[in-house]
Structures are given as C-alpha cells and as structure tokens.
Scaffold this active site. Structure first.
Site, PDB file in Angstrom:
ATOM      1  N   ARG A  71       7.322  -2.280  -2.656  1.00 20.37           N
ATOM      2  CA  ARG A  71       6.890  -1.013  -3.271  1.00 20.37           C
ATOM      3  C   ARG A  71       8.078  -0.062  -3.426  1.00 20.37           C
ATOM      4  NH1 ARG A  71       2.558   1.355   0.414  1.00 20.37           N
ATOM      5  NH2 ARG A  71       2.721   3.058  -1.085  1.00 20.37           N
ATOM      6  N   ASN A 107       2.199  11.531  -2.485  1.00 21.81           N
ATOM      7  CA  ASN A 107       2.986  10.400  -2.976  1.00 21.81           C
ATOM      8  C   ASN A 107       4.261  10.232  -2.164  1.00 21.81           C
ATOM      9  OD1 ASN A 107       0.998  10.123  -4.862  1.00 21.81           O
ATOM     10  ND2 ASN A 107       2.113  11.172  -6.484  1.00 21.81           N
ATOM     11  N   HIS A 124       2.782  12.780   3.239  1.00 23.21           N
ATOM     12  CA  HIS A 124       2.730  11.427   3.807  1.00 23.21           C
ATOM     13  C   HIS A 124       4.096  10.764   3.852  1.00 23.21           C
ATOM     14  CE1 HIS A 124      -1.762  11.463   2.589  1.00 23.21           C
ATOM     15  NE2 HIS A 124      -1.542  12.119   3.699  1.00 23.21           N
ATOM     16  N   CYS A 132      14.271   4.225  12.416  1.00 23.55           N
ATOM     17  CA  CYS A 132      14.268   3.315  13.570  1.00 23.55           C
ATOM     18  C   CYS A 132      13.033   3.572  14.431  1.00 23.55           C
ATOM     19  CB  CYS A 132      15.539   3.547  14.403  1.00 23.55           C
ATOM     20  SG  CYS A 132      15.521   2.688  15.978  1.00 23.55           S
ATOM     21  N   GLY A 192      -4.570  13.860  -9.950  1.00 21.96           N
ATOM     22  CA  GLY A 192      -4.315  12.429  -9.762  1.00 21.96           C
ATOM     23  C   GLY A 192      -4.583  11.914  -8.365  1.00 21.96           C
ATOM     24  N   THR A 193      -5.648  12.426  -7.736  1.00 24.00           N
ATOM     25  CA  THR A 193      -5.970  11.929  -6.396  1.00 24.00           C
ATOM     26  C   THR A 193      -7.469  11.694  -6.268  1.00 24.00           C
ATOM     27  OG1 THR A 193      -5.848  12.344  -4.002  1.00 24.00           O
ATOM     28  CG2 THR A 193      -6.075  14.277  -5.442  1.00 24.00           C
TER      29      THR A 193
HETATM   30  C1  BV8 Z   1      -4.607  11.625  10.520  1.00 30.60           C
HETATM   31  C2  BV8 Z   1       1.344   6.730   2.987  1.00 30.60           C
HETATM   32  C3  BV8 Z   1      -4.835  12.562  12.663  1.00 30.60           C
HETATM   33  C4  BV8 Z   1       1.449   5.269   3.347  1.00 30.60           C
HETATM   34  C5  BV8 Z   1      -1.043   7.246   3.063  1.00 30.60           C
HETATM   35  C6  BV8 Z   1      -9.732   6.598  11.989  1.00 30.60           C
HETATM   36  C7  BV8 Z   1      -8.554   6.637  12.739  1.00 30.60           C
HETATM   37  C8  BV8 Z   1      -7.522   7.509  12.424  1.00 30.60           C
HETATM   38  C9  BV8 Z   1      -7.641   8.352  11.355  1.00 30.60           C
HETATM   39  C10 BV8 Z   1      -8.812   8.284  10.613  1.00 30.60           C
HETATM   40  C11 BV8 Z   1      -9.865   7.439  10.918  1.00 30.60           C
HETATM   41  N1  BV8 Z   1     -10.853   7.614   9.997  1.00 30.60           N
HETATM   42  C12 BV8 Z   1     -10.464   8.557   9.116  1.00 30.60           C
HETATM   43  C13 BV8 Z   1      -9.248   8.966   9.483  1.00 30.60           C
HETATM   44  C14 BV8 Z   1      -8.460   9.922   8.839  1.00 30.60           C
HETATM   45  C15 BV8 Z   1      -7.595   9.145   7.839  1.00 30.60           C
HETATM   46  C16 BV8 Z   1      -8.381   9.117   6.551  1.00 30.60           C
HETATM   47  O1  BV8 Z   1      -8.505  10.135   5.906  1.00 30.60           O
HETATM   48  N2  BV8 Z   1      -8.935   7.950   6.181  1.00 30.60           N
HETATM   49  C17 BV8 Z   1      -9.711   7.887   4.962  1.00 30.60           C
HETATM   50  C18 BV8 Z   1      -9.493   6.539   4.280  1.00 30.60           C
HETATM   51  C19 BV8 Z   1     -11.168   8.127   5.312  1.00 30.60           C
HETATM   52  N3  BV8 Z   1      -6.377   9.896   7.725  1.00 30.60           N
HETATM   53  C20 BV8 Z   1      -5.325   9.593   8.503  1.00 30.60           C
HETATM   54  O2  BV8 Z   1      -5.258   8.634   9.244  1.00 30.60           O
HETATM   55  C21 BV8 Z   1      -4.186  10.582   8.399  1.00 30.60           C
HETATM   56  N4  BV8 Z   1      -3.775  10.965   9.720  1.00 30.60           N
HETATM   57  O3  BV8 Z   1      -5.751  11.885  10.249  1.00 30.60           O
HETATM   58  O4  BV8 Z   1      -4.019  11.949  11.722  1.00 30.60           O
HETATM   59  C22 BV8 Z   1      -5.485  11.480  13.455  1.00 30.60           C
HETATM   60  C23 BV8 Z   1      -4.671  10.608  14.144  1.00 30.60           C
HETATM   61  C24 BV8 Z   1      -5.274   9.653  14.946  1.00 30.60           C
HETATM   62  C25 BV8 Z   1      -6.674   9.569  15.025  1.00 30.60           C
HETATM   63  C26 BV8 Z   1      -7.478  10.437  14.275  1.00 30.60           C
HETATM   64  C27 BV8 Z   1      -6.887  11.386  13.485  1.00 30.60           C
HETATM   65  C28 BV8 Z   1      -2.997   9.935   7.717  1.00 30.60           C
HETATM   66  C29 BV8 Z   1      -3.368   9.630   6.275  1.00 30.60           C
HETATM   67  C30 BV8 Z   1      -2.113   9.192   5.523  1.00 30.60           C
HETATM   68  C31 BV8 Z   1      -2.172   7.726   5.205  1.00 30.60           C
HETATM   69  N5  BV8 Z   1      -1.016   7.372   4.367  1.00 30.60           N
HETATM   70  N6  BV8 Z   1       0.045   6.977   2.341  1.00 30.60           N
HETATM   71  C32 BV8 Z   1       1.592   4.403   2.116  1.00 30.60           C
HETATM   72  O5  BV8 Z   1       1.785   4.915   1.012  1.00 30.60           O
HETATM   73  O6  BV8 Z   1       1.535   3.171   2.283  1.00 30.60           O
HETATM   74  S1  BV8 Z   1      -2.529   7.494   2.281  1.00 30.60           S
HETATM   75  C33 BV8 Z   1      -2.410   7.068   0.625  1.00 30.60           C
HETATM   76  O7  BV8 Z   1      -3.741   7.023   0.102  1.00 30.60           O
HETATM   77  C34 BV8 Z   1      -1.752   8.120  -0.209  1.00 30.60           C
HETATM   78  O8  BV8 Z   1      -0.661   8.735   0.407  1.00 30.60           O
HETATM   79  C35 BV8 Z   1      -2.853   9.088  -0.526  1.00 30.60           C
HETATM   80  O9  BV8 Z   1      -2.847  10.156   0.356  1.00 30.60           O
HETATM   81  C36 BV8 Z   1      -4.098   8.334  -0.192  1.00 30.60           C
HETATM   82  C37 BV8 Z   1      -5.098   8.463  -1.306  1.00 30.60           C
HETATM   83  O10 BV8 Z   1      -4.544   7.935  -2.402  1.00 30.60           O
HETATM   84  P1  BV8 Z   1      -4.448   8.759  -3.795  1.00 30.60           P
HETATM   85  O11 BV8 Z   1      -3.088   9.351  -3.862  1.00 30.60           O
HETATM   86  O12 BV8 Z   1      -5.580   9.679  -3.997  1.00 30.60           O
HETATM   87  O13 BV8 Z   1      -4.532   7.526  -4.746  1.00 30.60           O
HETATM   88  P2  BV8 Z   1      -5.840   6.706  -5.128  1.00 30.60           P
HETATM   89  O14 BV8 Z   1      -5.385   5.385  -5.652  1.00 30.60           O
HETATM   90  O15 BV8 Z   1      -6.849   6.747  -4.026  1.00 30.60           O
HETATM   91  O16 BV8 Z   1      -6.439   7.576  -6.316  1.00 30.60           O
HETATM   92  C38 BV8 Z   1      -5.697   7.746  -7.492  1.00 30.60           C
HETATM   93  C39 BV8 Z   1      -6.495   8.677  -8.375  1.00 30.60           C
HETATM   94  O17 BV8 Z   1      -5.739   8.923  -9.542  1.00 30.60           O
HETATM   95  C40 BV8 Z   1      -7.821   8.091  -8.822  1.00 30.60           C
HETATM   96  O18 BV8 Z   1      -8.836   9.053  -8.635  1.00 30.60           O
HETATM   97  C41 BV8 Z   1      -7.615   7.802 -10.322  1.00 30.60           C
HETATM   98  O19 BV8 Z   1      -8.777   8.092 -11.061  1.00 30.60           O
HETATM   99  C42 BV8 Z   1      -6.548   8.781 -10.685  1.00 30.60           C
HETATM  100  N7  BV8 Z   1      -5.664   8.353 -11.755  1.00 30.60           N
HETATM  101  C43 BV8 Z   1      -5.203   7.111 -12.012  1.00 30.60           C
HETATM  102  N8  BV8 Z   1      -4.366   7.165 -13.068  1.00 30.60           N
HETATM  103  C44 BV8 Z   1      -4.287   8.474 -13.443  1.00 30.60           C
HETATM  104  C45 BV8 Z   1      -5.117   9.227 -12.604  1.00 30.60           C
HETATM  105  N9  BV8 Z   1      -5.266  10.567 -12.722  1.00 30.60           N
HETATM  106  C46 BV8 Z   1      -4.564  11.176 -13.707  1.00 30.60           C
HETATM  107  N10 BV8 Z   1      -3.736  10.515 -14.543  1.00 30.60           N
HETATM  108  C47 BV8 Z   1      -3.579   9.176 -14.453  1.00 30.60           C
HETATM  109  N11 BV8 Z   1      -2.747   8.543 -15.308  1.00 30.60           N
END
Ligand code: BV8
Length: 254
Positions: A71, A107, A124, A132, A192-193
């Site tokens: 990636r 992003n 993120h 490291c 875009g999210t």
């Molecule tokens: C946290 C980096 C405190 C890595 C990413 C159980 C245990 C622990 C935590 C959780 C849990 N259950 C829930 C949580 C919280 C969890 C969470 O929210 N989970 C979700 C799935 C329910 N969050 C976390 O863990 C966060 N930390 O809470 O810490 C904690 C700690 C311990 C215990 C409890 C709490 C950390 C979250 C960060 C994860 N890292 N990325 C990597 O890149 O590999 S997340 C990754 O997905 C992205 O960074 C982004 O944030 C996320 C969502 O993605 P989007 O950017 O929205 O992209 P997606 O594909 O989903 O959507 C794209 C959109 O664009 C679509 O709607 C589409 O229609 C649109 N689109 C497409 N093309 C276009 C367009 N729009 C316009 N124009 C276009 N051309």
C-alpha cells in the site's frame, strides 16, 4: 430552487472557521483503493480490518509488513487529485482572509501534504514513515520497496508502519487539536468517508453541538447523510473544485 452546491458555496463564502475531515474516498480518484473497495490481486482475499491491528502484526509480521509496504508503494506512486488540490486552495483562500481552516484526515497516504495543504491533522498516522516497535524511532526514508519483511530495526525490534491500528489510541495531540477545532468551527465538511470509524466519526457531533453548519460530500450515502444540513452525493474530485470556485468567485464579486 438553487442547487445544494451553490447554497453550500454561499455558506462557505461567509464561513469564519471551516473544519474538513477527509477519508479514503478523497484519494479514490488518485487510484488508491478505499477500505471498503476490494483490494486487487494478491490482497483481494484479505480483510483490511483483520490486518490493521497490533494482534495481526504480532501473529504474522511478514504478511502485515508486506501488505503495508504494498500500500505504501501505491501511495508513493499516486498523485494528488483535483479534490486534494481544491482543499489546499480552500486553506489558502481562508487563511489569506485571516479566517481559520482545519484539515482533519483519516488518510495515511500524505496526498494532502503533496497537494499543498500545510497542516493536515493525521488522525490515523501515515503509511510512508515506519517506526521501531522497541524504541518508537521513526524512519521516514526507507527504501521503496522495503527490502525485508518483517524488517528488523537497528535496536533489535521490528519496523512497523506509523499508522494507528484498530485498538490503538490516536495521538493525544491530534485528538485535542481536532476537538478544539470542532468546538469553534462554524462549518464542518465530511468528505469521502463512510463515517463509521471512531473517534474520527464522532467529530461531526461536536461541531454540530457547537452550532456549526454540517455538510457531507460523498459518493454513496452514509450513516450521517440524513443528519447533515447539506448532502452532496458524487465524486469529491468533481465537487470540491466547483464548490471552492463558486465560493471564492462569489466573494470576489462582492
Ligand atoms: C480507538 C489506519 C481507543 C490503518 C485506520 C474494539 C476494540 C478496540 C476499538 C474498537 C472496538 N470496537 C470499536 C472500536 C473503535 C474502533 C472503531 O471505530 N471500529 C469501527 C470499525 C467500529 N476504533 C479504533 O480502534 C480507534 N482507536 O478507538 O482507541 C480504544 C483503544 C482500545 C480499546 C477501545 C478503544 C482506531 C481507529 C483507526 C484505525 N485505523 N486506518 C490503515 O490504514 O491500515 S481506519 C481506516 O478506516 C481509515 O483510516 C479510516 O479512518 C477508516 C474508515 O475508512 P474511510 O476513510 O471512511 O474509507 P471507507 O472505505 O470506509 O469509505 C470511503 C468512502 O468514500 C465511502 O463512503 C465511499 O462512498 C466514498 N467514496 C469513494 N470514492 C469516492 C468517495 N467519496 C467521494 N469521492 C469519491 N471519488
């Protein structure tokens, strides 16, 4: 009946402090797959949410390291698109009028930096720099591609991407800056999210509570589409340049 883009442009032209949060959709037109799009080829069968965790890296550092470097290479090969460029122009138009602009991004591809945005708050982290696992020392200039997977660090740890994985906390500085901006903005743009990952997906509520106008620019409907004041469905690479053009052409005409 004026179209929503013109009405939002008028609102943007009078905003004092704009917050924009971006997701993978803003980079889709730079050929970087979103998280909900299937990865192509070798990675098509991998579930991103299963790979983007510390547990996955501990269990299989080679696979996770390879996936992130694949990636990372795509991000380095990608170019900013008109959506990134329009957000960089929006920042210049507002700050040149002593108004505020805060760019929050989920992003990790650093395309906002390369488009000219001066201070994107990377909620993120970023995939270009690795760090490291033992000392947290950051390595911003690793070879492309990284020669070994997993890559040992000089301190005897392993190198991992400098991103926030699921289950990891976001940087306190980023979260505090995001909260402060959302509590003081008068216009919040979600672009875009899919608005499903927290705490990033919760910032719009803070802005709304602070009385900000809210808008979504997204290709598909999301859980916030019915709650925002303006919902513009389409590609950010099309909509953002038109929106910024209309807003600041209007300001010039005043
Ligand atoms: C946290 C980096 C405190 C890595 C990413 C159980 C245990 C622990 C935590 C959780 C849990 N259950 C829930 C949580 C919280 C969890 C969470 O929210 N989970 C979700 C799935 C329910 N969050 C976390 O863990 C966060 N930390 O809470 O810490 C904690 C700690 C311990 C215990 C409890 C709490 C950390 C979250 C960060 C994860 N890292 N990325 C990597 O890149 O590999 S997340 C990754 O997905 C992205 O960074 C982004 O944030 C996320 C969502 O993605 P989007 O950017 O929205 O992209 P997606 O594909 O989903 O959507 C794209 C959109 O664009 C679509 O709607 C589409 O229609 C649109 N689109 C497409 N093309 C276009 C367009 N729009 C316009 N124009 C276009 N051309």
């Amino acid at each position: 009946m004026p179209d929503p883009l013109s009405t939002l442009a008028t609102r943007l032209a009078s905003a004092r402090h704009v917050v924009a949060i971006t997701g993978a959709g803003v980079s889709a037109e730079s050929n970087i797959p979103t998280y909900r799009d299937k990865m192509e080829g070798l990675w098509a069968s991998f579930d991103f949410q299963k790979l983007a965790t510390p547990e996955a890296f501990a269990a299989d550092p080679e696979t996770v390291s390879r996936w992130y470097d694949f990636r990372r290479t795509k991000c380095l090969d990608a170019q900013p698109n008109p959506g990134h460029i329009a957000l960089a122009r929006l920042e210049r138009e507002l700050t040149s009028r002593s108004l505020r602009f805060t760019l929050l991004t989920q992003n990790v591809d650093r395309l906002h930096h390369r488009a000219g945005s001066t201070n994107p708050i990377e909620l993120h982290g970023n995939i270009i720099h690795w760090r490291c696992t033992k000392t947290n020392t950051r390595y911003p200039d690793l070879p492309v591609p990284i020669p070994r997977h997993p890559m040992p660090s000089p301190a005897g740890g392993l190198l991992r991407p400098d991103v926030v994985w699921f289950g990891e906390t976001l940087s306190e500085a980023a979260v505090l800056a995001a909260y402060e901006a959302c509590e003081h903005c008068d216009l919040f743009l979600s672009i875009g999210t899919s608005a499903v990952v927290y705490p990033a997906a919760g910032f719009i509520q803070i802005a709304r509570k602070a009385g900000a106008t809210t808008a979504e620019i997204n290709r598909d409907p999301t859980p916030i589409s019915d709650a925002v004041d303006f919902s513009l469905q389409g590609n950010s690479g099309d909509i953002l340049p038109k929106l910024v053009e209309a807003a600041f052409d209007e300001a010039l005409r005043r």
